[in-house]
Scaffold this motif. Structure first.
Motif, PDB file in Angstrom:
ATOM      1  N   GLN A   1     109.745   3.028  10.210  1.00 33.09           N
ATOM      2  CA  GLN A   1     108.994   4.143   9.651  1.00 33.09           C
ATOM      3  C   GLN A   1     107.814   4.494  10.557  1.00 33.09           C
ATOM      4  O   GLN A   1     106.866   3.721  10.662  1.00 33.09           O
TER       5      GLN A   1
ATOM      6  N   GLY B   1     103.704   9.086   8.926  1.00 34.48           N
ATOM      7  CA  GLY B   1     103.936  10.411   8.362  1.00 34.48           C
ATOM      8  C   GLY B   1     105.392  10.784   8.191  1.00 34.48           C
ATOM      9  O   GLY B   1     105.700  11.931   7.837  1.00 34.48           O
ATOM     10  N   GLN B   2     106.298   9.835   8.452  1.00 33.76           N
ATOM     11  CA  GLN B   2     107.737  10.101   8.341  1.00 33.76           C
ATOM     12  C   GLN B   2     108.357   9.205   7.284  1.00 33.76           C
ATOM     13  O   GLN B   2     107.772   8.198   6.875  1.00 33.76           O
ATOM     14  N   GLY B   3     109.567   9.567   6.865  1.00 35.29           N
ATOM     15  CA  GLY B   3     110.323   8.682   5.993  1.00 35.29           C
ATOM     16  C   GLY B   3     110.975   7.575   6.812  1.00 35.29           C
ATOM     17  O   GLY B   3     111.127   7.705   8.029  1.00 35.29           O
TER      18      GLY B   3
ATOM     19  N   GLN C   1     113.641   5.320   8.717  1.00 33.23           N
ATOM     20  CA  GLN C   1     114.904   5.602   9.413  1.00 33.23           C
ATOM     21  C   GLN C   1     115.743   4.324   9.452  1.00 33.23           C
ATOM     22  O   GLN C   1     115.256   3.266   9.867  1.00 33.23           O
TER      23      GLN C   1
ATOM     24  N   THR D   1     115.206  17.245   2.088  1.00 35.29           N
ATOM     25  CA  THR D   1     113.960  17.977   2.300  1.00 35.29           C
ATOM     26  C   THR D   1     113.091  17.861   1.067  1.00 35.29           C
ATOM     27  O   THR D   1     113.533  18.194  -0.039  1.00 35.29           O
TER      28      THR D   1
ATOM     29  N   GLU E   1     104.729  19.116   0.922  1.00 35.03           N
ATOM     30  CA  GLU E   1     104.380  17.968   1.761  1.00 35.03           C
ATOM     31  C   GLU E   1     103.217  17.207   1.158  1.00 35.03           C
ATOM     32  O   GLU E   1     103.143  15.983   1.244  1.00 35.03           O
TER      33      GLU E   1
ATOM     34  N   LYS F   1     110.777  13.205   4.162  1.00 35.91           N
ATOM     35  CA  LYS F   1     109.481  12.831   4.737  1.00 35.91           C
ATOM     36  C   LYS F   1     108.452  12.462   3.677  1.00 35.91           C
ATOM     37  O   LYS F   1     107.389  11.926   4.001  1.00 35.91           O
TER      38      LYS F   1
END
Lengths: 114, 111
Positions: A37, A40-42, A44, B5, B9, B103
């Motif tokens: 991770q 700021g991202q999910g 992987q 998605t 955010e 995200k």
């Protein structure tokens, strides 16, 4: 009931070095997955281990390898570290039988590559 | 290719102000949709699994729903301790066991 544990908590390595991260699954679970991770991202998906074999692999280079032991614990090894490998590495455990596909995550290992 | 998605955010709510988070997904065959909560610097905490359209799950102030194209996480009368990033992930029958994450939505609840 012990949850998923990971060690170490934090790690600082130099570019080009190798690192090993460790994970113990939740009690009763037999499958371990690893995720990366970035900030700021999910997470992987890197790969999943079941019955001491790599059952599935995500889109990560061969520098990332792993192992599962007979007690279901697992290691993630990363060779030739790059600056871009800096991330939170998450281990998740699950039970392959029973029809439930939930994965339970550990607290993660924060890897910083300088 | 599977896609997830999440929107918005970021979301800022007053304590007690209910709202919903959205997770839109594209998969060839959904095995399961998962919601997680993640506090800063911690691992994701499992909240819910949804398997089929029309299914709903509830836990305290949270309620998750699922349609064929999206899932909603409804937060009723939130409290400051609900502040966290909420992650949605899908698992597809033809993609094996990997979770494909969005995200996330960063939620801040102010007193």
């Amino acid at each position: 009931d012990a949850g998923v544990t990971q060690s170490p908590t934090h790690l600082i390595k130099t570019r080009g070095q190798q690192v090993t991260l460790r994970c113990s699954p939740k009690s009763g679970h037999d499958t371990v997955s690893w995720y990366q991770q970035a900030l700021g991202q999910g997470p992987q998906f890197i790969f999943q281990y079941y019955e001491e074999e790599e059952r599935q692999r995500g889109n990560f280079p061969d520098r990332f390898s792993g192992h599962q032991f007979p007690n279901y614990s697992s290691e993630l090894n990363v060779n030739a570290l790059l600056l871009g490998d800096s991330a939170l590495y998450l281990c998740a455990s699950s039970l392959s039988s029973g029809g439930s596909y939930e994965q339970y995550f550990g607290p993660g290992t924060r890897l910083t590559v300088t | 290719e599977d896609q997830v998605t999440q929107s918005p955010e970021a979301l800022r709510l007053q304590e007690g102000e209910s709202s919903s988070l959205n997770c839109s997904y594209t998969v060839s065959g959904l095995r399961g949709l998962f919601w997680y909560r993640q506090d800063p610097g911690k691992g994701p905490e499992f909240l819910f699994t949804l398997y089929s359209a029309g299914e709903e799950k509830e836990k305290e102030r949270l309620k998750a729903t699922l349609t064929k194209k999206e899932s909603f996480l409804h937060i009723t009368a939130p409290k400051p301790e609900d502040s966290a990033t909420y992650l949605c992930a899908v698992q597809a029958w033809d993609s094996g066991y990997a979770l494909n994450f969005g995200k996330g939505t960063s939620l801040l609840v102010t007193p």
